[in-house]
Design an enzyme around this catalytic site. Sequence first.
Site, PDB file in Angstrom:
ATOM      1  N   TRP A 197      40.676  57.127  42.218  1.00  0.00           N
ATOM      2  CA  TRP A 197      39.907  55.977  42.757  1.00  0.00           C
ATOM      3  C   TRP A 197      41.269  55.184  43.562  1.00  0.00           C
ATOM      4  O   TRP A 197      41.178  54.052  44.494  1.00  0.00           O
ATOM      5  CB  TRP A 197      40.194  54.611  42.112  1.00  0.00           C
ATOM      6  CG  TRP A 197      40.822  54.209  40.573  1.00  0.00           C
ATOM      7  CD1 TRP A 197      41.701  53.517  40.872  1.00  0.00           C
ATOM      8  CD2 TRP A 197      39.996  54.855  39.588  1.00  0.00           C
ATOM      9  NE1 TRP A 197      41.831  53.180  39.309  1.00  0.00           N
ATOM     10  CE2 TRP A 197      41.058  54.224  38.452  1.00  0.00           C
ATOM     11  CE3 TRP A 197      40.047  55.959  38.921  1.00  0.00           C
ATOM     12  CZ2 TRP A 197      41.634  54.676  37.236  1.00  0.00           C
ATOM     13  CZ3 TRP A 197      39.445  55.946  37.729  1.00  0.00           C
ATOM     14  CH2 TRP A 197      40.971  55.418  36.725  1.00  0.00           C
ATOM     15  N   GLU A 257      37.137  49.071  39.592  1.00  0.00           N
ATOM     16  CA  GLU A 257      37.880  47.740  39.084  1.00  0.00           C
ATOM     17  C   GLU A 257      36.862  47.410  37.741  1.00  0.00           C
ATOM     18  O   GLU A 257      37.029  46.441  36.641  1.00  0.00           O
ATOM     19  CB  GLU A 257      37.670  46.919  40.109  1.00  0.00           C
ATOM     20  CG  GLU A 257      39.058  46.893  40.985  1.00  0.00           C
ATOM     21  CD  GLU A 257      40.597  47.343  40.331  1.00  0.00           C
ATOM     22  OE1 GLU A 257      40.570  46.730  39.695  1.00  0.00           O
ATOM     23  OE2 GLU A 257      41.425  48.359  40.801  1.00  0.00           O
ATOM     24  N   GLN A 309      38.670  45.771  30.938  1.00  0.00           N
ATOM     25  CA  GLN A 309      38.570  45.617  29.037  1.00  0.00           C
ATOM     26  C   GLN A 309      38.982  47.614  28.475  1.00  0.00           C
ATOM     27  O   GLN A 309      38.051  47.193  27.889  1.00  0.00           O
ATOM     28  CB  GLN A 309      37.870  44.668  28.512  1.00  0.00           C
ATOM     29  CG  GLN A 309      37.924  43.349  28.429  1.00  0.00           C
ATOM     30  CD  GLN A 309      36.841  42.446  28.906  1.00  0.00           C
ATOM     31  OE1 GLN A 309      35.883  43.327  29.592  1.00  0.00           O
ATOM     32  NE2 GLN A 309      37.234  41.456  29.251  1.00  0.00           N
ATOM     33  N   LEU A 350      31.051  52.624  26.261  1.00  0.00           N
ATOM     34  CA  LEU A 350      32.076  52.032  27.130  1.00  0.00           C
ATOM     35  C   LEU A 350      31.813  50.195  26.937  1.00  0.00           C
ATOM     36  O   LEU A 350      33.140  49.943  26.794  1.00  0.00           O
ATOM     37  CB  LEU A 350      31.791  52.095  28.891  1.00  0.00           C
ATOM     38  CG  LEU A 350      32.909  51.720  29.354  1.00  0.00           C
ATOM     39  CD1 LEU A 350      34.463  52.683  28.932  1.00  0.00           C
ATOM     40  CD2 LEU A 350      32.612  51.681  31.099  1.00  0.00           C
ATOM     41  N   GLY A 351      30.966  50.276  25.919  1.00  0.00           N
ATOM     42  CA  GLY A 351      31.235  48.424  25.565  1.00  0.00           C
ATOM     43  C   GLY A 351      30.951  47.714  26.577  1.00  0.00           C
ATOM     44  O   GLY A 351      30.257  48.093  27.680  1.00  0.00           O
ATOM     45  N   TYR A 352      30.965  46.270  25.989  1.00  0.00           N
ATOM     46  CA  TYR A 352      30.761  44.660  27.132  1.00  0.00           C
ATOM     47  C   TYR A 352      29.850  45.528  28.117  1.00  0.00           C
ATOM     48  O   TYR A 352      29.347  46.137  29.482  1.00  0.00           O
ATOM     49  CB  TYR A 352      31.668  44.772  28.089  1.00  0.00           C
ATOM     50  CG  TYR A 352      33.645  44.414  27.439  1.00  0.00           C
ATOM     51  CD1 TYR A 352      33.613  43.322  26.782  1.00  0.00           C
ATOM     52  CD2 TYR A 352      34.116  45.678  26.734  1.00  0.00           C
ATOM     53  CE1 TYR A 352      34.814  42.756  26.121  1.00  0.00           C
ATOM     54  CE2 TYR A 352      34.901  45.800  25.749  1.00  0.00           C
ATOM     55  CZ  TYR A 352      35.502  43.766  25.163  1.00  0.00           C
ATOM     56  OH  TYR A 352      36.311  43.904  24.658  1.00  0.00           O
ATOM     57  N   TYR A 373      39.771  38.454  41.253  1.00  0.00           N
ATOM     58  CA  TYR A 373      40.567  39.750  41.230  1.00  0.00           C
ATOM     59  C   TYR A 373      39.829  40.735  42.049  1.00  0.00           C
ATOM     60  O   TYR A 373      40.294  41.383  42.379  1.00  0.00           O
ATOM     61  CB  TYR A 373      40.910  39.867  39.122  1.00  0.00           C
ATOM     62  CG  TYR A 373      41.110  41.099  38.799  1.00  0.00           C
ATOM     63  CD1 TYR A 373      42.207  41.252  39.250  1.00  0.00           C
ATOM     64  CD2 TYR A 373      40.312  42.200  38.901  1.00  0.00           C
ATOM     65  CE1 TYR A 373      42.961  42.292  39.126  1.00  0.00           C
ATOM     66  CE2 TYR A 373      40.828  43.313  38.897  1.00  0.00           C
ATOM     67  CZ  TYR A 373      42.554  43.620  39.069  1.00  0.00           C
ATOM     68  OH  TYR A 373      42.523  45.138  38.522  1.00  0.00           O
ATOM     69  N   ASP A 401      45.929  39.530  37.148  1.00  0.00           N
ATOM     70  CA  ASP A 401      45.089  40.198  35.774  1.00  0.00           C
ATOM     71  C   ASP A 401      46.360  39.924  34.966  1.00  0.00           C
ATOM     72  O   ASP A 401      47.321  39.806  34.824  1.00  0.00           O
ATOM     73  CB  ASP A 401      44.476  41.634  36.045  1.00  0.00           C
ATOM     74  CG  ASP A 401      45.556  42.504  36.277  1.00  0.00           C
ATOM     75  OD1 ASP A 401      46.651  42.058  35.574  1.00  0.00           O
ATOM     76  OD2 ASP A 401      44.803  43.780  35.546  1.00  0.00           O
ATOM     77  N   CYS A 439      64.842  49.167  33.259  1.00  0.00           N
ATOM     78  CA  CYS A 439      63.716  48.608  34.059  1.00  0.00           C
ATOM     79  C   CYS A 439      64.537  48.314  35.082  1.00  0.00           C
ATOM     80  O   CYS A 439      65.158  47.856  35.307  1.00  0.00           O
ATOM     81  CB  CYS A 439      63.694  47.291  33.098  1.00  0.00           C
ATOM     82  SG  CYS A 439      62.183  46.001  33.936  1.00  0.00           S
ATOM     83  N   CYS A 441      66.175  39.939  34.763  1.00  0.00           N
ATOM     84  CA  CYS A 441      64.725  39.669  33.855  1.00  0.00           C
ATOM     85  C   CYS A 441      65.184  38.309  32.839  1.00  0.00           C
ATOM     86  O   CYS A 441      65.611  38.610  32.358  1.00  0.00           O
ATOM     87  CB  CYS A 441      64.147  40.596  33.203  1.00  0.00           C
ATOM     88  SG  CYS A 441      63.050  40.588  32.155  1.00  0.00           S
TER      89      CYS A 441
END
Length: 344
Positions: free
Chosen positions: A23, A36, A41, A79-81, A119, A137, A201, A207
């Site tokens: 994507w 998206e 989740q 996949l749930g939800y 989002y 997010d 990093c 940071c």
Amino acid sequence: MRLESFAPRLLHWYDEHRRDLPWRSTTDPYRIWLSEIILQQTRVAQGMPYYLKFTETFPTVTDLAAADERDVLRLWQGLGYYSRARNLHATARIVADEYGGAFPDSYAKLVQLKGIGPYTAAAIASFAWKEKVAVVDGNVFRVLSRIFGIATDIATPAAKKEFTELANRLIPADHPDLFNHAIMDFGATQCVPVSPVCLFCPFAGDCEAQATGRQAELPVKEKKTKVRDRFFHYTVLQSGTRLALKERTGRDIWSGMYDFWLTETDTPGGKPAGLPADLAARAEVSPVFTHILSHQKIQAVFHTVEVPVDFLLPEQLKWYTFEELEDLPKPVLILKYLKGRYQF
Ligand code: SF4
């Protein structure tokens, strides 16, 4: 840390660490939107086959809109939800019916559309049309709260506003799409929730979390979600090679999917209701199946009983052969039971 140096450092990191995902190579708003919704989740590795299945079965938003909800849920199975799948389908219908199959082409118009939140609108607008609008997010909360040492509780609306404003100051006008991909990848692979890779990093030294050893404390999230215990007792009526199932309706979990006759109790150790005593005595009782959802822990027991061909089913139940059962959308809990007992 100077705000102007954030994007160049992040984009330099992304240049070397970007994940090659299907994507990412498209500017088709439908495919971006689909990815998206699937990835909410859900980990990339788990969501990838679903993205490929959906784009193959429904190449355009109009194809998805024209599909039967049952087929959409069937494809989503595992996949749930499941409310995501139903909302996905409903939004596809709005885009097809009210917008002639073309997604509105700006953030401001996209957020007006029922089923698309800030989002998702930011993701579509920046990836499809390079609009300078930041995605915010869980990954973005984590990265920004650690680097800038922001301790606002991310479960509050104030935090949403604060982080969105900061992200929109950081995002560059020339590469908003890359910036959004980069910050999400950075949160997913480098500045991860547990044991972030601070040693290598690009922000080490600047940071706040690293400087003060607060990586584990940031971001702050006060509100703990309470898990609800539920006890399910399924009556599985079987007649030869057919099983009796019903479609779930209402606002509870798994609406639109199929399961068996269900009795729910407040405590463990209950029994299914409504089964004549002689049948109840003959029922085979399964071990307890434990099934964890985000806010619920379900403990289910299946009581399976063979009944005659002319057995009068309650109104909501219908007989399905194993072959027909294959095509019905079913919760993973039901699939687990079918696989264990019938090698489904
Ligand atoms: S130094 Fe550590 S905590 Fe800070 S941004 Fe990098 S990985 Fe995250």
